[in-house]
Design a protein around this motif. Sequence first.
Motif, PDB file in Angstrom:
ATOM      1  N   CYS A  74       0.870  -1.176   0.000  1.00 32.13           N
ATOM      2  CA  CYS A  74       0.000   0.000   0.000  1.00 32.13           C
ATOM      3  C   CYS A  74       0.906   1.225   0.000  1.00 32.13           C
ATOM      4  O   CYS A  74       1.804   1.325   0.855  1.00 32.13           O
ATOM      5  CB  CYS A  74      -0.910  -0.002   1.226  1.00 32.13           C
ATOM      6  N   LYS A  75       0.673   2.147  -0.914  1.00 29.57           N
ATOM      7  CA  LYS A  75       1.584   3.283  -1.043  1.00 29.57           C
ATOM      8  C   LYS A  75       1.401   4.341   0.040  1.00 29.57           C
ATOM      9  O   LYS A  75       2.211   5.241   0.157  1.00 29.57           O
ATOM     10  CB  LYS A  75       1.498   3.902  -2.432  1.00 29.57           C
ATOM     11  N   ASN A  76       0.351   4.230   0.838  1.00 28.47           N
ATOM     12  CA  ASN A  76       0.125   5.195   1.913  1.00 28.47           C
ATOM     13  C   ASN A  76       0.001   4.442   3.230  1.00 28.47           C
ATOM     14  O   ASN A  76      -0.989   3.760   3.488  1.00 28.47           O
ATOM     15  CB  ASN A  76      -1.143   6.003   1.627  1.00 28.47           C
ATOM     16  N   GLN A  77       1.021   4.563   4.075  1.00 23.66           N
ATOM     17  CA  GLN A  77       1.064   3.798   5.324  1.00 23.66           C
ATOM     18  C   GLN A  77      -0.002   4.233   6.325  1.00 23.66           C
ATOM     19  O   GLN A  77      -0.473   3.423   7.123  1.00 23.66           O
ATOM     20  CB  GLN A  77       2.457   3.877   5.956  1.00 23.66           C
ATOM     21  N   ALA A  78      -0.416   5.483   6.289  1.00 21.52           N
ATOM     22  CA  ALA A  78      -1.481   5.938   7.195  1.00 21.52           C
ATOM     23  C   ALA A  78      -2.795   5.233   6.852  1.00 21.52           C
ATOM     24  O   ALA A  78      -3.525   4.788   7.745  1.00 21.52           O
ATOM     25  CB  ALA A  78      -1.646   7.453   7.112  1.00 21.52           C
ATOM     26  N   ALA A  98      -2.768  -2.381  18.995  1.00 16.28           N
ATOM     27  CA  ALA A  98      -2.024  -1.318  19.676  1.00 16.28           C
ATOM     28  C   ALA A  98      -0.690  -1.039  18.977  1.00 16.28           C
ATOM     29  O   ALA A  98      -0.264   0.119  18.881  1.00 16.28           O
ATOM     30  CB  ALA A  98      -1.800  -1.681  21.140  1.00 16.28           C
ATOM     31  N   GLU A  99      -0.053  -2.069  18.465  1.00 20.07           N
ATOM     32  CA  GLU A  99       1.223  -1.894  17.755  1.00 20.07           C
ATOM     33  C   GLU A  99       1.059  -1.034  16.505  1.00 20.07           C
ATOM     34  O   GLU A  99       1.972  -0.306  16.120  1.00 20.07           O
ATOM     35  CB  GLU A  99       1.811  -3.257  17.379  1.00 20.07           C
ATOM     36  N   LEU A 100      -0.101  -1.105  15.875  1.00 20.21           N
ATOM     37  CA  LEU A 100      -0.343  -0.308  14.673  1.00 20.21           C
ATOM     38  C   LEU A 100      -0.393   1.189  14.968  1.00 20.21           C
ATOM     39  O   LEU A 100      -0.265   2.005  14.062  1.00 20.21           O
ATOM     40  CB  LEU A 100      -1.668  -0.717  14.018  1.00 20.21           C
ATOM     41  N   LEU A 101      -0.587   1.537  16.216  1.00 20.03           N
ATOM     42  CA  LEU A 101      -0.697   2.947  16.582  1.00 20.03           C
ATOM     43  C   LEU A 101       0.646   3.662  16.565  1.00 20.03           C
ATOM     44  O   LEU A 101       0.694   4.882  16.468  1.00 20.03           O
ATOM     45  CB  LEU A 101      -1.347   3.077  17.968  1.00 20.03           C
ATOM     46  N   GLY A 102       1.722   2.915  16.660  1.00 17.99           N
ATOM     47  CA  GLY A 102       3.044   3.523  16.614  1.00 17.99           C
ATOM     48  C   GLY A 102       3.492   4.027  17.973  1.00 17.99           C
ATOM     49  O   GLY A 102       2.990   3.608  19.015  1.00 17.99           O
ATOM     50  N   LYS A 109      -3.561  13.720  17.739  1.00 23.75           N
ATOM     51  CA  LYS A 109      -4.232  12.617  17.060  1.00 23.75           C
ATOM     52  C   LYS A 109      -3.223  11.510  16.752  1.00 23.75           C
ATOM     53  O   LYS A 109      -2.108  11.778  16.293  1.00 23.75           O
ATOM     54  CB  LYS A 109      -4.879  13.094  15.761  1.00 23.75           C
ATOM     55  N   ILE A 110      -3.650  10.281  16.973  1.00 24.03           N
ATOM     56  CA  ILE A 110      -2.797   9.129  16.691  1.00 24.03           C
ATOM     57  C   ILE A 110      -2.582   8.994  15.183  1.00 24.03           C
ATOM     58  O   ILE A 110      -1.466   8.798  14.720  1.00 24.03           O
ATOM     59  CB  ILE A 110      -3.409   7.841  17.281  1.00 24.03           C
ATOM     60  N   PHE A 111      -3.650   9.117  14.412  1.00 19.39           N
ATOM     61  CA  PHE A 111      -3.570   9.023  12.959  1.00 19.39           C
ATOM     62  C   PHE A 111      -3.577  10.427  12.358  1.00 19.39           C
ATOM     63  O   PHE A 111      -4.389  10.750  11.491  1.00 19.39           O
ATOM     64  CB  PHE A 111      -4.747   8.187  12.424  1.00 19.39           C
ATOM     65  N   HIS A 112      -2.653  11.263  12.821  1.00 21.82           N
ATOM     66  CA  HIS A 112      -2.602  12.667  12.412  1.00 21.82           C
ATOM     67  C   HIS A 112      -2.367  12.843  10.918  1.00 21.82           C
ATOM     68  O   HIS A 112      -2.748  13.858  10.338  1.00 21.82           O
ATOM     69  CB  HIS A 112      -1.532  13.423  13.207  1.00 21.82           C
ATOM     70  N   ASP A 113      -1.769  11.834  10.276  1.00 24.13           N
ATOM     71  CA  ASP A 113      -1.479  11.933   8.852  1.00 24.13           C
ATOM     72  C   ASP A 113      -2.540  11.265   7.983  1.00 24.13           C
ATOM     73  O   ASP A 113      -2.381  11.157   6.773  1.00 24.13           O
ATOM     74  CB  ASP A 113      -0.099  11.353   8.548  1.00 24.13           C
ATOM     75  N   LEU A 114      -3.657  10.849   8.568  1.00 24.99           N
ATOM     76  CA  LEU A 114      -4.741  10.208   7.827  1.00 24.99           C
ATOM     77  C   LEU A 114      -5.680  11.259   7.247  1.00 24.99           C
ATOM     78  O   LEU A 114      -6.203  12.100   7.978  1.00 24.99           O
ATOM     79  CB  LEU A 114      -5.520   9.267   8.766  1.00 24.99           C
ATOM     80  N   LYS A 115      -5.868  11.211   5.954  1.00 24.61           N
ATOM     81  CA  LYS A 115      -6.751  12.152   5.255  1.00 24.61           C
ATOM     82  C   LYS A 115      -7.786  11.364   4.465  1.00 24.61           C
ATOM     83  O   LYS A 115      -7.451  10.402   3.772  1.00 24.61           O
ATOM     84  CB  LYS A 115      -5.957  13.044   4.282  1.00 24.61           C
TER      85      LYS A 115
END
Length: 167
Positions: free
Chosen positions: A12-16, A72-76, A84-90
């Motif tokens: 997947c080209k976008n990790q978020a 939980a590991e996916l949260l970084g 925000k945990i997924f601050h780069d998610l758009k």
Amino acid sequence: MEEARRLFDAPCKNQAVRRASIFSMLTGMRYSDIAKLTWDELQHSSSEGYCIRFTQQKTDRPVTLPISDEAAELLGTKTASHRKIFHDLKKWNVDRVLPVWISAANIDKHVTFHCFRHTYATLQMASGTDIFTVSKMLGHKNIKTTQIYTKIIDERKRETTAKISFR
């Protein structure tokens, strides 16, 4: 499960987008709740493990959602508690990247982010989790909302009929 694993293994080209999608499949959380999730909503105790305490955007109800160590590991790595945990998610990235990622996993279906919530519920029911627990994990107000997933159990019942034979 097979399609979920293929998606997990596909590039997947976008990790978020990837992290949020897999997180949804592991927790049943909606996009709206994942997108606003902050570090102070993540709790951990040595005896209980990880959970998220948040207010569901759709229902405006407080929820305590236990999550697996894998989720939980996916949260970084934790940053400032208010961040925000997924601050780069758009959302526009999800809409743009998801079809390409689904195709890379050789899944020939129309898949939206909300399908990951359905995947979670379906996999839970197929694994034997009772409907009441699945309903609570999804934050449904009424168990009738969760009953759509019982069709999975009905399909499994049909499969079991051929397991015993005297021929």
